[in-house]
Design a protein around this motif. Sequence first.
Motif, PDB file in Angstrom:
ATOM      1  N   ALA A 470       0.816  -1.213   0.000  1.00  0.00           N
ATOM      2  CA  ALA A 470       0.000   0.000   0.000  1.00  0.00           C
ATOM      3  C   ALA A 470       0.850   1.264   0.000  1.00  0.00           C
ATOM      4  CB  ALA A 470      -0.935  -0.002   1.206  1.00  0.00           C
ATOM      5  N   SER A 471       2.001   1.204   0.663  1.00  0.00           N
ATOM      6  CA  SER A 471       2.858   2.390   0.768  1.00  0.00           C
ATOM      7  C   SER A 471       3.457   2.801  -0.567  1.00  0.00           C
ATOM      8  CB  SER A 471       3.976   2.142   1.777  1.00  0.00           C
ATOM      9  OG  SER A 471       4.762   1.021   1.384  1.00  0.00           O
ATOM     10  N   LEU A 472       3.400   1.925  -1.564  1.00  0.00           N
ATOM     11  CA  LEU A 472       4.019   2.233  -2.860  1.00  0.00           C
ATOM     12  C   LEU A 472       3.003   2.568  -3.945  1.00  0.00           C
ATOM     13  CD1 LEU A 472       6.843  -0.480  -3.040  1.00  0.00           C
ATOM     14  CD2 LEU A 472       6.971   1.863  -2.204  1.00  0.00           C
ATOM     15  N   LEU A 473       1.709   2.505  -3.652  1.00  0.00           N
ATOM     16  CA  LEU A 473       0.700   2.755  -4.683  1.00  0.00           C
ATOM     17  C   LEU A 473       0.818   4.173  -5.237  1.00  0.00           C
ATOM     18  CD1 LEU A 473      -2.475   1.014  -3.199  1.00  0.00           C
ATOM     19  CD2 LEU A 473      -0.672   0.056  -4.648  1.00  0.00           C
ATOM     20  N   ALA A 474       1.054   5.138  -4.346  1.00  0.00           N
ATOM     21  CA  ALA A 474       1.183   6.521  -4.807  1.00  0.00           C
ATOM     22  C   ALA A 474       2.399   6.672  -5.712  1.00  0.00           C
ATOM     23  CB  ALA A 474       1.287   7.459  -3.611  1.00  0.00           C
ATOM     24  N   THR A 518      -3.278  -2.232  -7.325  1.00  0.00           N
ATOM     25  CA  THR A 518      -3.935  -2.460  -6.042  1.00  0.00           C
ATOM     26  C   THR A 518      -2.909  -2.943  -5.030  1.00  0.00           C
ATOM     27  OG1 THR A 518      -5.872  -3.453  -4.985  1.00  0.00           O
ATOM     28  CG2 THR A 518      -4.560  -4.890  -6.392  1.00  0.00           C
ATOM     29  N   SER A 519      -3.341  -3.061  -3.777  1.00  0.00           N
ATOM     30  CA  SER A 519      -2.447  -3.536  -2.723  1.00  0.00           C
ATOM     31  C   SER A 519      -2.705  -5.011  -2.458  1.00  0.00           C
ATOM     32  CB  SER A 519      -2.676  -2.739  -1.427  1.00  0.00           C
ATOM     33  OG  SER A 519      -3.938  -3.069  -0.868  1.00  0.00           O
ATOM     34  N   TYR A 520      -1.762  -5.644  -1.753  1.00  0.00           N
ATOM     35  CA  TYR A 520      -1.920  -7.066  -1.426  1.00  0.00           C
ATOM     36  C   TYR A 520      -3.164  -7.284  -0.564  1.00  0.00           C
ATOM     37  CZ  TYR A 520       2.739  -8.073  -3.261  1.00  0.00           C
ATOM     38  OH  TYR A 520       3.826  -8.236  -4.095  1.00  0.00           O
ATOM     39  N   ALA A 521      -3.424  -6.367   0.366  1.00  0.00           N
ATOM     40  CA  ALA A 521      -4.570  -6.532   1.248  1.00  0.00           C
ATOM     41  C   ALA A 521      -5.883  -6.339   0.496  1.00  0.00           C
ATOM     42  CB  ALA A 521      -4.479  -5.551   2.416  1.00  0.00           C
ATOM     43  N   THR A 522      -5.943  -5.348  -0.390  1.00  0.00           N
ATOM     44  CA  THR A 522      -7.166  -5.118  -1.167  1.00  0.00           C
ATOM     45  C   THR A 522      -7.454  -6.286  -2.088  1.00  0.00           C
ATOM     46  OG1 THR A 522      -6.683  -2.746  -1.096  1.00  0.00           O
ATOM     47  CG2 THR A 522      -8.333  -3.471  -2.678  1.00  0.00           C
ATOM     48  N   LEU A 523      -6.405  -6.924  -2.576  1.00  0.00           N
ATOM     49  CA  LEU A 523      -6.569  -8.091  -3.450  1.00  0.00           C
ATOM     50  C   LEU A 523      -7.402  -9.170  -2.764  1.00  0.00           C
ATOM     51  CD1 LEU A 523      -5.599  -9.525  -6.134  1.00  0.00           C
ATOM     52  CD2 LEU A 523      -3.753 -10.471  -4.742  1.00  0.00           C
ATOM     53  N   ASP A 882      -5.743  15.214   4.470  1.00  0.00           N
ATOM     54  CA  ASP A 882      -6.568  14.367   3.616  1.00  0.00           C
ATOM     55  C   ASP A 882      -6.572  12.990   4.269  1.00  0.00           C
ATOM     56  OD1 ASP A 882      -7.665  12.659   1.757  1.00  0.00           O
ATOM     57  OD2 ASP A 882      -6.579  13.493   0.047  1.00  0.00           O
ATOM     58  N   LEU A 883      -7.609  12.731   5.054  1.00  0.00           N
ATOM     59  CA  LEU A 883      -7.619  11.551   5.920  1.00  0.00           C
ATOM     60  C   LEU A 883      -7.545  10.247   5.131  1.00  0.00           C
ATOM     61  CD1 LEU A 883      -7.678  10.964   8.926  1.00  0.00           C
ATOM     62  CD2 LEU A 883     -10.164  10.742   8.782  1.00  0.00           C
ATOM     63  N   ASP A 884      -8.300  10.176   4.011  1.00  0.00           N
ATOM     64  CA  ASP A 884      -8.281   8.934   3.221  1.00  0.00           C
ATOM     65  C   ASP A 884      -6.877   8.627   2.714  1.00  0.00           C
ATOM     66  OD1 ASP A 884     -10.904   8.331   3.552  1.00  0.00           O
ATOM     67  OD2 ASP A 884     -11.583   9.316   1.702  1.00  0.00           O
ATOM     68  N   ALA A 885      -6.224   9.652   2.165  1.00  0.00           N
ATOM     69  CA  ALA A 885      -4.880   9.432   1.621  1.00  0.00           C
ATOM     70  C   ALA A 885      -3.874   9.141   2.720  1.00  0.00           C
ATOM     71  CB  ALA A 885      -4.437  10.664   0.824  1.00  0.00           C
ATOM     72  N   ALA A 886      -4.062   9.754   3.882  1.00  0.00           N
ATOM     73  CA  ALA A 886      -3.052   9.653   4.938  1.00  0.00           C
ATOM     74  C   ALA A 886      -3.084   8.340   5.690  1.00  0.00           C
ATOM     75  CB  ALA A 886      -3.236  10.800   5.939  1.00  0.00           C
ATOM     76  N   MET A 887      -4.265   7.752   5.853  1.00  0.00           N
ATOM     77  CA  MET A 887      -4.375   6.622   6.775  1.00  0.00           C
ATOM     78  C   MET A 887      -4.587   5.268   6.129  1.00  0.00           C
ATOM     79  SD  MET A 887      -6.568   7.945  10.015  1.00  0.00           S
ATOM     80  CE  MET A 887      -6.484   6.280  10.647  1.00  0.00           C
ATOM     81  N   LYS A 888      -5.350   5.196   5.066  1.00  0.00           N
ATOM     82  CA  LYS A 888      -5.794   3.893   4.579  1.00  0.00           C
ATOM     83  C   LYS A 888      -4.693   3.195   3.802  1.00  0.00           C
ATOM     84  CE  LYS A 888     -10.641   5.249   4.448  1.00  0.00           C
ATOM     85  NZ  LYS A 888     -11.822   5.464   3.617  1.00  0.00           N
ATOM     86  N   GLU A 889      -4.219   2.132   4.382  1.00  0.00           N
ATOM     87  CA  GLU A 889      -3.145   1.357   3.758  1.00  0.00           C
ATOM     88  C   GLU A 889      -3.658   0.046   3.184  1.00  0.00           C
ATOM     89  OE1 GLU A 889       0.660   2.682   6.490  1.00  0.00           O
ATOM     90  OE2 GLU A 889       0.099   0.598   6.285  1.00  0.00           O
ATOM     91  N   ALA A 890      -4.833  -0.348   3.499  1.00  0.00           N
ATOM     92  CA  ALA A 890      -5.299  -1.674   3.083  1.00  0.00           C
ATOM     93  C   ALA A 890      -6.708  -1.597   2.537  1.00  0.00           C
ATOM     94  CB  ALA A 890      -5.253  -2.623   4.277  1.00  0.00           C
TER      95      ALA A 890
END
Length: 890
Positions: A470-474, A518-523, A882-890
């Motif tokens: 998730a940390s690399l999606l951006a 996508t991220s591994y967790a979202t997968l 920007d709470l969504d961008a800052a916190m959601k990793e999965a």
Amino acid sequence: MSLSLIPVLTPHGALRLEAREDEAPLDDAIAARLAAYFSRGDGHGLLHLGLAEAGADLPPGLAFWRGFAMRFVRLLCLSLEAASEPPSAGVLSELVDAAPPMAGGEYLTAHILVAAWGRMAEALRLELAESRNSLRDFMAGADRRWRLVGRVHLNLAENRRDPDFPFAFMATYAASLGEQGGLRHAPLAQALRDHADDKRKLLELLEPVSHAAERLDWLKEIVDAGEIFHPLRWTPKDAMRFLESVETMEASGLIVRMPASWRMNRPSRPEVEATIGSNEPSRVGVEQMLDFDMRVTLDGEPLTQEEIESLLESTAGLALLRGKWVEIDRERLKATLERFEAVERLADKEGLNFAQAMRLVAGADIGAKAAPADAKWGHIDAGPWLAETLRACRDPQAAGEADLGAALKADLRPYQKAGVQWLALLTRLELGACLADDMGLGKTIQLLALLLTAKSRAPEGGASLLVAPASLLANWASEAERFAPSLRVVVCHPAFMAGAELKAVTPDSFSAADLVVTSYATLLRLSAFAETRWRFVVLDEAQAIKNPNAKQTRAVKSLRGQARIALTGTPIENNLRDLWSIFDFINPGLLGTSKAFADFVKRLAAAEPPSYAPLKRLAAPYILRRLKTDKSVIADLPDKTEVPAFCALSKKQAALYEVAVDELEQRLKQADDDIARRGLVLAMLMRLKQICNHPSQWLSDGAYEPAQSGKFARLAEIAETVASRQEKLLVFTQFKEIIAPLERLLASVFGRSGLVLHGDTPVAKRKDLVKKFQEDETIPFFVLSLKAGGSGLTLTAASHVAHFDRWWNPSVENQATDRAFRIGQKRNVLVHKFVCRGTIEERIDQLIESKRQLAQDVLGGGQEIDLAGMNDRDLMALVRLDLDAAMKEA
């Protein structure tokens, strides 16, 4: 888990021993001896490893270095001069290929072995001088077996004039040097006369014969009968018995000489030969079927069926065929024939797919139904089509040009172009690929270039899926927009897509996309990924699937695609379990099942001598790894590569950040004058920086739990990769109070302590710290305050620089980076700039990096951004979370 000593090869080619957790710890006595040997340096350690540890039970890494050192010692048995020259380039290359996985194994080259050979020679010179003994006595002091070598020669010769006894045997000894410099041989009986007055010398000469006779009954018989001193007439059966005893005789110190017509001191041997893949298959992919053809040859010439049958009827071990003596082990030859014939029947009945063919060609019989087990009596080669395909897979330069056109908004370096060509070739063949380039060599841009190439070749080929932490999606979204804007990219993740929209995703949602990220967790949460047939399935940081039993690993391996690609900067050749899991993703079945692979690795380790070459031959076409330390790569590298290290906020960080922003907004309304306002803004900006670093830095509670900070988590990820490469890391921060927590975090990742420097470090001590960091390879990191360590220091031992918190002044940051990027730096410097997403840090980073003209409008003296001078509206827009961008990793 017990501790064991393992060899670690450093990036500079030095060999050292480290205590590591291991399932098979060394014997305490052996470990103590090895530690003592290597304490003087690796030259001394290797010398004694070869001299004194023959027969010791060592793990594969140490056993490899012992085998290398024993080559040196064996030459010492002849003379100091004989050992002065290292083995040939061909022998050294074979040693590199056969080396087992080991820490730092990626640095092992023929040049490294040559240098190690030289250090052994220097260590020997020093220790001989210290001991004041002769070379012979010095070697005997380490292990008595070495003084048995090199005196008596046992000679086997052909005697064609006697059909009943076509071989002759004679024992000789090297009496002296002749006038031309060669050894003068005399019958062993002559030694009785030559040394009649020196019984000690005679006993010393005959001791290897006595030693071998204790282990060989036939030799004992002729020694006891006194026939060792006379020429003997031998039958083929006698000669074969001699041939089978060569290893025992040489190990006892005897020199064995064979008939001059025998190549490599062995008679010719029939071989079962086969070729796979002579013709191009009708389809591509791991399941493509390849042709198989076999024959039996002697010195490259095919044998008739009658000749094969006559050899199989031989009982003496040596048979005369076509005017030459042929070595024959009918049981092994028969077994090899049967195995090849079984492969042939399988090929005729079911066909041989690519995975089966690759295992056979590599000599890696991983769970195969019928694979040749004895390479001495048979081998399988790649036919013309398969050989050319494998050549292109192993050499990216030979993979052909990839047409990028103008779609890629960047100029690829030569090695990057080669990487794109290689990826394009393997994906066209529908084979999986692992791009394992070193961190900073541009795996991202190579993958984007491949996607552009595939799109230009087949515009309707469908979307590709990329799974990343998730940390690399951006990073991926940003790099795609920058370098491949024509790609239609969709990021399926809560930080980029509303919750309702994300839940509504179906395979049809991807129809208009070129790349879905996508991220591994979202997968794990969305079934649409598994229901879609993708063009490519790509994993970034593919070491995330190293645990084959994890849910995310199983989810990843269930994805369907034309080809699969793994991206990783972490070496996988050092951990065979990780290697299997990644290969089970990119090319399922190539390395067999997990159990079959484990059994195969055990057989490689148990071989005499151990060799991992079959596994390397099997895996090599599908792994492309280039190192920053490789001169052929570094010549094409930029001096410095800067990459953002995007981080999320923990819940605690986000809550503290929002409270601070709300407080700033309220207090701005109450500010009376400009000076008070500027002080308020600067104080609050400092508070936001501290919260982004770690909640404990603002709260001053001293806890500093790594899980409470996204930056701590990201730094640990980067440090793990740096540690796996045995490289060094500089970490800069403007806050003295966070230096100790950062040092503790990094020490836990690297497994050893580093260095720290801040304003309270005595000036006199700083020089010593710099010297230690530059010269001591065991110091892995240096944490410095930006003011104390940001200028005046030379720290070129590091090739990674992390700016943990941003100064928001490019010139100050660049000055700190230049501690590593300066004259004397021979490697590419990778700069990690930490940025918390959705916060003021991300917006300032965008201001500096993407909107340079706007940045110029607000730059104050010395290029520092004058945030305090902004109006309230612009300032609040800059700092708001920007709470969504800052916190959601999965």
